[in-house]
Motif scaffolding. Structure first.
Motif, PDB file in Angstrom:
ATOM      1  N   HIS A 177       1.080  -5.440  -1.597  1.00 50.42           N
ATOM      2  CA  HIS A 177      -0.159  -6.073  -1.141  1.00 50.42           C
ATOM      3  C   HIS A 177      -1.368  -5.162  -1.371  1.00 50.42           C
ATOM      4  N   LEU A 178      -1.215  -3.865  -1.042  1.00 54.39           N
ATOM      5  CA  LEU A 178      -2.307  -2.922  -1.220  1.00 54.39           C
ATOM      6  C   LEU A 178      -2.555  -2.606  -2.701  1.00 54.39           C
ATOM      7  N   VAL A 179      -1.483  -2.596  -3.491  1.00 52.54           N
ATOM      8  CA  VAL A 179      -1.637  -2.389  -4.938  1.00 52.54           C
ATOM      9  C   VAL A 179      -2.487  -3.498  -5.545  1.00 52.54           C
ATOM     10  N   LEU A 180      -2.173  -4.733  -5.170  1.00 54.66           N
ATOM     11  CA  LEU A 180      -2.939  -5.877  -5.678  1.00 54.66           C
ATOM     12  C   LEU A 180      -4.391  -5.827  -5.205  1.00 54.66           C
ATOM     13  N   ALA A 181      -4.596  -5.363  -3.975  1.00 55.74           N
ATOM     14  CA  ALA A 181      -5.955  -5.242  -3.441  1.00 55.74           C
ATOM     15  C   ALA A 181      -6.751  -4.218  -4.251  1.00 55.74           C
ATOM     16  N   ALA A 182      -6.110  -3.076  -4.566  1.00 56.02           N
ATOM     17  CA  ALA A 182      -6.777  -2.046  -5.366  1.00 56.02           C
ATOM     18  C   ALA A 182      -7.112  -2.567  -6.756  1.00 56.02           C
TER      19      ALA A 182
END
Length: 446
Positions: free
Chosen positions: A4-9
């Motif tokens: 989820h955080l990878v996609l946000a970045a």
């Protein structure tokens, strides 16, 4: 790894790249939009999407913004007083053709300390053309050393915005970074300037443009009062000397004595630059019979050109804070730690990728420093400073068609796109790779 955080970045960085490269939106607005998209994508409430951004913006402006303003004043006083012309003419006087590239590198290195890259390029172009015409040599013979000198300082040495941003984001020691930056800058400049010019002049054997010489000769006018060479040189180097003196006192543990405490105080970046501004106003103003109003007018003229830079720097601080508060920076840092890549090489690679994508050295520095900040927390002060430097040289890698500097150099020298890639772009890549090699070598020694 938290997907989820990878996609946000990726969403945040993709937004910045899309807006800057394809839609030609100003980097300030692009960074702000990217931070907002990243915050919401990471799960932050819509109402708080810019809370971290504004916090980071304010902190960065208080920490870095004031230094940029003071540095701009010093540079403006240097140019307006003719101090830069005095330095140029003194170094060029009597220089043989054999040593001309080395002289041009030295000129760019000295006057590049207080000047932003764009200002330095505009100021040094007539000098380059004049030197090439006078010596009857191809323009790249003297242009590459001059451009290399400005570019190396832009990426490695405070008070330039890039290093200052990375120092703030990584909590690096400015004095140590300044000392190591100068140590790295010298061999990098030698390789990418005078030595490389011998190769590039064969690839791009163009003649100098004589239209830059009309009314812009670097010769000192006989009826104009200019500062002495030594006085101009002292003012340019004063903030460097004060900040390095502070670092030496701290490293030798003499900062508890009364004299040591005084040196530490005046070597604080804000105080060192403020003192230099005051000295510059006298040396470049009042001692040259300029009135108080004239000096104030010169100082005022320093503010307008840096408004855009300040906004980008502040927005970069906001983007970095969003990376940290959302947990993305910690996640990426943890992933890099487990990847097996040397940390300094990973920081350089991060800056290179963002530089290639956006074309902006400043955006590359801001983003890479924000991502690498958690990794710097457990490093020694020396290695944190080396991370600042490696991000700085990474942000210079292969300037191409999405970089405003590429077109600036192309038009000033009247080159084709291919000639600009074979000269300017190649030189920037050599600076980046040579800088990486020097920093990696230093990391083993210090």
């Amino acid at each position: 790894m938290n997907t989820h955080l990878v996609l946000a970045a990726l969403a945040g960085i993709a937004t910045i790249v899309l807006l800057i490269v394809w839609l030609k939106v100003h980097p300030f607005l692009s960074l702000m939009a990217g931070a907002g998209v990243m915050a919401v994508s990471a799960g932050m409430p819509y109402a708080n999407m810019f809370k971290s951004f504004t916090t980071g913006f304010g902190a960065t402006m208080a920490d870095v913004g004031l230094l940029i303003v003071l540095g701009s004043i010093i540079g403006t006083l240097l140019v307006a007083s003719g101090g830069a012309d005095v330095i140029v003419d003194t170094i060029l006087h009597g220089t043989s053709i054999k040593w001309l590239p080395w002289a041009m590198a030295l000129i760019a290195f000295v006057i590049g300390i207080p000047l932003f890259f764009e200002v330095g390029v505009v100021m040094i172009i007539p000098v380059v053309m004049y030197a090439a015409v006078r010596s009857k040599v191809p323009v790249m013979f003297v242009a590459i050393p001059a451009l290399a000198g400005l570019s190396v300082l832009h990426g490695l040495v405070p008070p330039h915005p890039g290093p200052l941003i990375a120092i703030s984001a990584l909590n690096a020691n400015l004095g140590i970074t300044l000392g190591l930056g100068l140590l790295v800058a010298v061999p990098v400049l030698i390789v990418s300037g005078p030595l490389l010019s011998k190769i590039i002049v064969k690839w791009v054997p163009i003649a100098p443009r004589t239209d830059f010489l009309g009314g812009q000769s670097p010769e000192i006018k006989k009826d104009a009062k200019r500062p002495h060479f030594l006085a101009a040189l002292i003012v340019v180097l004063l903030p460097v000397i004060l900040m390095l003196a502070r670092t030496i006192v701290e490293l030798t543990k003499h900062d508890k004595t009364s004299v040591g405490a005084a040196i530490v105080f005046i070597g604080t970046p804000l105080i060192a630059l403020f003192i230099t501004v005051i000295v510059g106003m006298f040396v470049f103003g009042y001692t040259l019979s300029r009135s108080r109003d004239e000096v104030n007018q010169i100082v005022s003229s320093a503010f307008g050109p840096i408004a855009g830079i300040l906004l980008i720097v502040g927005a970069g601080g906001g983007f970095k804070q969003t990376l940290v508060d959302s947990g993305i920076a910690n996640m990426i840092g943890h992933a890099l730690a487990q990847s097996g890549l040397p940390i300094l090489f990973a920081a350089w690679l991060m800056a290179v990728l963002i530089r290639l994508a956006t074309g902006s050295a400043t955006v590359a520095t801001i983003t890479a420093a924000g991502i690498m900040a958690p990794m710097a927390a457990g490093m020694s002060p020396t290695h944190v400073s080396l991370m600042v430097l490696v991000i700085g040289v990474g942000s210079l890698f292969f300037s191409h068609v999405n970089d405003a500097g590429f077109w600036m150099v192309k038009e000033y020298f009247g080159m084709t796109v291919v000639q600009t890639i074979k000269s300017w772009s190649f030189m920037e890549t050599v600076i980046s790779v040579t800088g990486l090699a020097c920093v990696m070598l230093l990391s083993v020694i210090v």
